[in-house]
Structure formats: C-alpha cells, structure tokens
Design an enzyme around this catalytic site. Structure first.
Site, PDB file in Angstrom:
ATOM      1  N   GLY A 116       0.821  -1.222   0.000  1.00 23.00           N
ATOM      2  CA  GLY A 116       0.000   0.000   0.000  1.00 23.00           C
ATOM      3  C   GLY A 116       0.847   1.260   0.000  1.00 23.00           C
ATOM      4  O   GLY A 116       2.018   1.260   0.387  1.00 23.00           O
ATOM      5  N   ARG A 126      -1.957   8.563   3.784  1.00 15.52           N
ATOM      6  CA  ARG A 126      -2.140   9.468   4.918  1.00 15.52           C
ATOM      7  C   ARG A 126      -0.819   9.863   5.589  1.00 15.52           C
ATOM      8  O   ARG A 126      -0.803  10.697   6.475  1.00 15.52           O
ATOM      9  CB  ARG A 126      -3.103   8.832   5.928  1.00 15.52           C
ATOM     10  CG  ARG A 126      -4.536   8.781   5.423  1.00 15.52           C
ATOM     11  CD  ARG A 126      -5.416   7.834   6.236  1.00 15.52           C
ATOM     12  NE  ARG A 126      -5.272   6.443   5.818  1.00 15.52           N
ATOM     13  CZ  ARG A 126      -5.904   5.415   6.376  1.00 15.52           C
ATOM     14  NH1 ARG A 126      -6.709   5.628   7.402  1.00 15.52           N
ATOM     15  NH2 ARG A 126      -5.720   4.183   5.925  1.00 15.52           N
ATOM     16  N   GLY A 169      -6.261  -3.496  -3.296  1.00 16.91           N
ATOM     17  CA  GLY A 169      -6.857  -3.906  -2.022  1.00 16.91           C
ATOM     18  C   GLY A 169      -6.126  -5.067  -1.372  1.00 16.91           C
ATOM     19  O   GLY A 169      -5.308  -5.739  -2.005  1.00 16.91           O
ATOM     20  N   ASP A 207       1.871  -2.444   8.375  1.00 13.54           N
ATOM     21  CA  ASP A 207       1.721  -1.196   9.129  1.00 13.54           C
ATOM     22  C   ASP A 207       1.270  -1.450  10.573  1.00 13.54           C
ATOM     23  O   ASP A 207       0.772  -0.560  11.240  1.00 13.54           O
ATOM     24  CB  ASP A 207       0.790  -0.209   8.402  1.00 13.54           C
ATOM     25  CG  ASP A 207      -0.641  -0.699   8.256  1.00 13.54           C
ATOM     26  OD1 ASP A 207      -0.930  -1.856   8.616  1.00 13.54           O
ATOM     27  OD2 ASP A 207      -1.479   0.100   7.773  1.00 13.54           O
ATOM     28  N   ARG A 214      34.756   7.923  17.853  1.00  8.61           N
ATOM     29  CA  ARG A 214      34.302   7.390  16.558  1.00  8.61           C
ATOM     30  C   ARG A 214      34.734   5.934  16.398  1.00  8.61           C
ATOM     31  O   ARG A 214      35.480   5.401  17.214  1.00  8.61           O
ATOM     32  CB  ARG A 214      34.827   8.302  15.448  1.00  8.61           C
ATOM     33  CG  ARG A 214      34.201   9.705  15.536  1.00  8.61           C
ATOM     34  CD  ARG A 214      34.838  10.679  14.579  1.00  8.61           C
ATOM     35  NE  ARG A 214      34.781  10.191  13.218  1.00  8.61           N
ATOM     36  CZ  ARG A 214      35.627  10.561  12.255  1.00  8.61           C
ATOM     37  NH1 ARG A 214      36.592  11.431  12.518  1.00  8.61           N
ATOM     38  NH2 ARG A 214      35.502  10.062  11.049  1.00  8.61           N
ATOM     39  N   ARG A 243      60.121  23.107  18.328  1.00  9.80           N
ATOM     40  CA  ARG A 243      59.800  24.512  18.072  1.00  9.80           C
ATOM     41  C   ARG A 243      61.082  25.351  18.068  1.00  9.80           C
ATOM     42  O   ARG A 243      62.101  24.977  18.665  1.00  9.80           O
ATOM     43  CB  ARG A 243      58.828  25.032  19.117  1.00  9.80           C
ATOM     44  CG  ARG A 243      59.351  24.952  20.519  1.00  9.80           C
ATOM     45  CD  ARG A 243      58.350  25.498  21.519  1.00  9.80           C
ATOM     46  NE  ARG A 243      58.986  25.616  22.814  1.00  9.80           N
ATOM     47  CZ  ARG A 243      58.652  24.903  23.881  1.00  9.80           C
ATOM     48  NH1 ARG A 243      57.699  24.009  23.817  1.00  9.80           N
ATOM     49  NH2 ARG A 243      59.293  25.072  25.003  1.00  9.80           N
TER      50      ARG A 243
HETATM   51  C1  UD1 Z   1      -7.292  -2.951   7.031  1.00 11.80           C
HETATM   52  C2  UD1 Z   1      -8.505  -3.880   7.084  1.00 11.80           C
HETATM   53  C3  UD1 Z   1      -9.403  -3.474   8.234  1.00 11.80           C
HETATM   54  C4  UD1 Z   1      -8.615  -3.491   9.533  1.00 11.80           C
HETATM   55  C5  UD1 Z   1      -7.330  -2.656   9.433  1.00 11.80           C
HETATM   56  C6  UD1 Z   1      -6.476  -2.902  10.637  1.00 11.80           C
HETATM   57  C7  UD1 Z   1      -9.083  -4.623   4.815  1.00 11.80           C
HETATM   58  C8  UD1 Z   1      -9.965  -4.394   3.646  1.00 11.80           C
HETATM   59  N1  UD1 Z   1      -9.244  -3.775   5.843  1.00 11.80           N
HETATM   60  O1  UD1 Z   1      -7.779  -1.637   6.782  1.00 11.80           O
HETATM   61  O2  UD1 Z   1     -10.512  -4.365   8.341  1.00 11.80           O
HETATM   62  O3  UD1 Z   1      -9.442  -3.011  10.590  1.00 11.80           O
HETATM   63  O4  UD1 Z   1      -6.584  -3.035   8.267  1.00 11.80           O
HETATM   64  O5  UD1 Z   1      -5.351  -2.059  10.671  1.00 11.80           O
HETATM   65  O6  UD1 Z   1      -8.288  -5.529   4.794  1.00 11.80           O
HETATM   66  N2  UD1 Z   1      -1.975  -3.347   1.187  1.00 11.80           N
HETATM   67  C9  UD1 Z   1      -1.410  -3.977   0.114  1.00 11.80           C
HETATM   68  N3  UD1 Z   1      -1.993  -3.867  -1.099  1.00 11.80           N
HETATM   69  C10 UD1 Z   1      -3.142  -3.168  -1.297  1.00 11.80           C
HETATM   70  C11 UD1 Z   1      -3.729  -2.524  -0.189  1.00 11.80           C
HETATM   71  C12 UD1 Z   1      -3.129  -2.624   1.047  1.00 11.80           C
HETATM   72  O7  UD1 Z   1      -0.364  -4.622   0.234  1.00 11.80           O
HETATM   73  O8  UD1 Z   1      -3.622  -3.136  -2.438  1.00 11.80           O
HETATM   74  C13 UD1 Z   1      -1.314  -3.448   2.509  1.00 11.80           C
HETATM   75  C14 UD1 Z   1      -0.859  -2.112   3.056  1.00 11.80           C
HETATM   76  O9  UD1 Z   1       0.498  -1.852   2.724  1.00 11.80           O
HETATM   77  C15 UD1 Z   1      -1.034  -2.288   4.559  1.00 11.80           C
HETATM   78  C16 UD1 Z   1      -2.119  -3.338   4.696  1.00 11.80           C
HETATM   79  O10 UD1 Z   1      -2.250  -3.958   3.428  1.00 11.80           O
HETATM   80  O11 UD1 Z   1       0.135  -2.785   5.178  1.00 11.80           O
HETATM   81  C17 UD1 Z   1      -3.448  -2.748   5.134  1.00 11.80           C
HETATM   82  O12 UD1 Z   1      -3.859  -1.793   4.184  1.00 11.80           O
HETATM   83  P1  UD1 Z   1      -4.579  -0.444   4.608  1.00 11.80           P
HETATM   84  O13 UD1 Z   1      -4.945   0.284   3.375  1.00 11.80           O
HETATM   85  O14 UD1 Z   1      -3.799   0.271   5.617  1.00 11.80           O
HETATM   86  O15 UD1 Z   1      -5.914  -1.042   5.257  1.00 11.80           O
HETATM   87  P2  UD1 Z   1      -6.838  -0.381   6.350  1.00 11.80           P
HETATM   88  O16 UD1 Z   1      -7.718   0.624   5.702  1.00 11.80           O
HETATM   89  O17 UD1 Z   1      -6.025   0.075   7.495  1.00 11.80           O
HETATM   90 CA    CA Z   2      -3.834   0.313   7.933  1.00  7.54          CA
END
Ligand code: UD1
Ligand code: CA
Length: 480
Positions: free
Chosen positions: A11, A15, A104, A128, A357, A464
């Site tokens: 992702g 934000r 997603g 994350d 160092r 010196r």
């Molecule tokens: C997600 C969950 C939510 C949960 C929350 C907890 C889903 C749809 N939602 O929401 O239910 O409460 O985490 O923190 O799963 N990522 C990818 N590829 C993508 C999208 C995301 O690898 O296409 C990864 C992101 O890097 C991240 C993780 O998936 O590490 C979660 O993605 P994020 O967009 O943060 O999901 P949330 O909206 O937090």
């Molecule tokens: Ca998240």
C-alpha cells in the site's frame, strides 16, 4: 502443517503524506516492515512472503542495503568484545512478490496464492502493524484448529476507520464490514479487525477467487473471506492481543509517533525492572538492543542505537548517544558525548563533549576529556587525553598523558598513517604528531612541537624554534 506467512506491504500509505513508502518509515529506528519481518522470522515459518508494490524499488533497495550495512560492521577493534548485529541472512530467505497495482488487501494476497498448498496454514500480517508480538501470534496459531480460520480482534473505545466484526446472536463471527461500508448501527460496533488472520490453505484459493470490488472503496477486500468461510461452514476462532497497542496500525504520522512512545515506555519499564535507573524514563530512546547490567543510571535524553552493552554501575550523562558499543563497569560518561563502534573498558571517564568514533578502544581507567575526538584509537590503561585533541589511527600505551590541543596528523592526503605512543610518554600541549611516527616509552615532547620523526624513549624532544626578542621592532603605524 506448514506455516506460511504473508506480509502485506504494497500500500501507498497516502495518509503519511510522504515520498518515502510507509513501510520504510521507522519506529525506534527500524523500518515498519522490518518489525513485521522480525516477528515473522521468530515464528520460524516454512516461508515468508512479502507483497510489495508502492515505492517498490525503494523498498527492495532498503532491504538490500540493510544487509550490506550489517555486514559492513567491522569494528576495527577486538571483534570478540563487540556484539555483532543480527545475522542478516534471514533476509535472503524472504520471497518478494510484487503487486503492481494496489487494488486492495484481498488482491494483495491473491498475488501470492500460487505458493499456497492445501495443507498450509497462511498467516497474514500487515506491514503497518509494527508492534505485533510473537506471543499473540503463537496464541493464534495454537488456538486455531487446522481447518478453521483464526482472527485477532480487539475492542476499542474509538473503532473509527477500522473493519468491524459482525457476530450473530450466538456470538459467532459472521463477517467483517469495513468502516466506509458500515451503516449507522454497524458503526457502533467496538470490536474491530486487526487485519491479522490465519487461513486454511485448502479453502483460501477459492475464497480469494470469489472476491469482488463491489464496496465503497472499489477494492478487493481480504476481509470478505470471512463471509466465504461462514458460507462454507468453516469454524472461525478469534483471540485478543496481549496488549491493545500491539495491533494498532500506523496510517499517519501521529499514530506512528504514538506507537513510538508506547514502545519507548515499554522499553524503559523493562529496563527498570532489570535494575536500571532513569532520571526520567520518558526521556530515553532505545533504537536497537541494549544489554545492560544492574545499577546503570541514565540521565535525560540518552539515545541508544544498534547493539549496545553496558556494565554494572556505569553512569550515562544527559544528551549522550551510544551506538554499537560496549561500555564496561563503573564507567562515567558525562553529558553531550557521542560514542560509535567503540569499546570502553571499566572505570573510564569520558566527556563532557567528547566524540568517540568507530574503532576507539579504551583500556581501563582511561580519561577522555572535553572536545576530544578519537577514531581507530587504541588507548592503554590509565592514559589521559583530557582536552581539545584529535587522536586518529593511534596506538597509545598505558599511563600516557596527552596535552591539550594535541593532534595526530594521520592523513597525508592519500593514506592514513599510524601514530604510536609508548608507555608513560608525555605529549606537551599543542603538539602535532605527523604519522607515521613513534614516540618512545617515557619520552617527553615539548609543548608546541611538530614531530615528524620518531622521538626516542626517555628523552625530551622539542621541535619549536627558540624564543627570541626583536630589539628594533616598532608597532606598525597608520600611513599619515
Ligand atoms: C485494514 C482492514 C481493516 C482493519 C485494518 C487494521 C481490509 C480491507 N481492511 O484496513 O478491516 O481493521 O486493516 O489495521 O483488509 N496493502 C497492500 N496492497 C493493497 C492494499 C493494502 O499490500 O492493495 C497493505 C498495506 O500496505 C497495509 C495493509 O495492506 O500494510 C493494510 O492496508 P490499509 O490500506 O492500511 O488497510 P486499512 O484501511 O487500514
Ligand atoms: Ca492500515
């Protein structure tokens, strides 16, 4: 049955408002993704797969360079005394899978599905959620039947932004609804999805095949596999984390700063329980590993980085940075000292305002005073460098006294050269020692000397010129 771990890390982290991919932002000095990789590695899985995508090149490069950096740590001092960083070879065991378009969390997991076998258990972790503990993950694995689906959920006063756990009248989980898809009643639900799931390989492939993007965000949600499991009558088991913060996600910088403080508070508490004192435990930062004996005292604003060991009874002053070093027993480090890749033996006194160092190795009872910089300097027992010196590429014996303002001229523009100062020598203030050069045992160097040839043992060497008075000299006058 084999455990395979998939870490979702593709992702963008919109934000964060950053050019740096979110997973490379650091908590306690370590990238978020590395926290999760470390947790995964501790579980010793059959395979760890990282789904990466946004900022892909940067992410891959960061993890390659972590390996290189760790290997490059050769302290130039007795290596046996210095703790080495974690063996980076575990990074080579990771399978990196690219998700070119981030459609997603469900779509992310689809990218790895050709690695899943029917008898695998797939543990999904989010990159994350850095503080996830292996205790919680082990509990999830133990409590989830091999054909069941396991979920880590938690109840929060403020569940906004997170997926809600939907339960039926018998308290069975029947689905997860994302925040943006919730109706008013569902928004009231306080039990949320942490994103951490354990999935049976046998069912997972066709569940992933069933996902659609028909929802408020137009994404393939991994959370929709829950409804599939319910339809297939696969039992769903939920567990709670050991502490809430370990499942909190980092979506913006404020959440990252919050988790940083949570981690630092925990680190200080753990240290206090093992016999360490702090002037103020909220003003201490651990960005690595600290191995510490009893009765060590930290004044305010100390930063510990990399791997550091500190012996019994040592005192660390305010505003000190210790990075990859070993500090012996009863050492006093005064305020505003920076020490990196060095070994400080028992009873040394350092600072204030000193910079040690890489490759500095001090024997016991050495004194390094203010405005002293050392690099690749091996200093013998009870020697003193009390003021305003640069000591680089030097081997100094015991009981040597280095006067204020002494400089080892170690660099000829091309090569670094060694200065050797033997036992008991006395170097007068403001001397320059032009390396390669040796000052013999017990030799005296007159203050203000520029020493370019070896100085014999037990003799006074001065370079010196003699002091003279110019008799007919008159002070200059302005032109009339
Ligand atoms: C997600 C969950 C939510 C949960 C929350 C907890 C889903 C749809 N939602 O929401 O239910 O409460 O985490 O923190 O799963 N990522 C990818 N590829 C993508 C999208 C995301 O690898 O296409 C990864 C992101 O890097 C991240 C993780 O998936 O590490 C979660 O993605 P994020 O967009 O943060 O999901 P949330 O909206 O937090
Ligand atoms: Ca998240």
């Amino acid at each position: 049955m084999p455990l395979k771990i998939v870490i979702l890390a593709a992702g963008q982290g919109k934000r964060m408002h950053s050019k740096l991919p979110k997973v490379l932002h650091t908590l306690a000095g370590k990238p978020l993704l590395q926290w999760v990789i470390d947790a995964a590695t501790d579980l010793n899985p059959a395979q760890t797969i990282v789904i990466y995508g946004h900022g892909g090149e940067q992410v891959r490069a960061a993890f390659t360079s972590v390996t290189a950096d760790a290997e490059a740590v050769s302290f130039g001092v007795q290596a046996t005394k210095v703790p080495q960083r974690q063996d980076p070879s575990y990074l080579e065991k990771i399978t990196w899978v690219e998700q070119t378009q981030q459609l997603g969390t469900g779509h992310a997991l689809q990218q790895a599905q050709h690695y899943f076998n029917d008898d695998d258990q797939i543990l999904v972790l989010l990159s994350d959620t850095p503080l996830i503990s292996t205790t919680t993950l082990r509990e999830l694995i133990t409590d989830t039947d091999k054909n069941a689906l396991g979920l880590v959920t938690v109840t929060l006063d403020d569940p906004s932004g997170l997926g809600r756990i939907i339960r039926d009248a018998e308290d069975n989980v029947v689905g997860i609804i994302e925040d943006k898809d919730c109706n008013e009643q569902q928004q009231e639900i306080e039990e949320i999805n942490t994103g951490i799931m354990l999935l049976p390989g046998k069912e997972l492939k066709h569940w992933l095949g069933n996902l659609t993007a028909k929802n408020a965000q137009g994404e393939y949600y991994l959370t929709d596999v829950i409804a599939n499991a319910v339809a297939d009558q696969v039992p769903i088991c939920t567990i709670e984390p050991t502490f809430t913060e370990e499942v909190m996600g980092v979506n913006d910088r404020s959440q990252l700063a919050y988790l940083e403080r949570v981690y630092q508070q925990l680190a200080a508490e753990t240290l206090m329980l093992s016999g360490v004192s702090f002037a103020d435990p909220t003003r201490f930062d651990l960005r690595g590993e600290l191995d510490v004996a009893q009765d060590v005292f930290f004044d305010i604003n100390v930063i510990v980085e990399g791997k550091v060991a500190i012996g019994q009874g040592s005192k660390i002053g305010s505003n000190v940075i210790l990075k990859d070093c070993v500090i012996g027993e009863n050492v006093t480090i005064n305020s505003n000292v920076v020490i990196e890749e060095s070994v400080i033996s028992d009873n040394c006194i350092i600072g204030p305002f000193a910079r040690l160092r890489p490759g500095t190795q001090l024997a016991g009872h050495v004194k390094i005073g203010n405005f002293v910089e050392t690099k690749k300097a091996i200093v013998g027992e009870a020697s003193k460098i009390p003021h305003l010196s640069y000591i680089g590429d030097a081997n100094i014996g015991k009981n040597v006294n280095i006067g204020a303002g002494t400089i080892t001229c170690n660099y000829d523009g091309v090569h670094k050269n060694i200065t050797t100062i033997e036992e008991g020598a006395f170097i007068g203030s403001d001397s320059q020692l032009i390396a390669p050069v040796t000052i013999g045992a017990g030799a005296y160097i007159g203050a203000g000397s520029t020493i370019s040839k070896n100085a014999p043992a037990g003799k006074l060497t001065i370079s010196r010129s003699k002091q003279t008075v110019i008799e007919n000299w008159k002070p200059p006058k302005k032109n009339e």
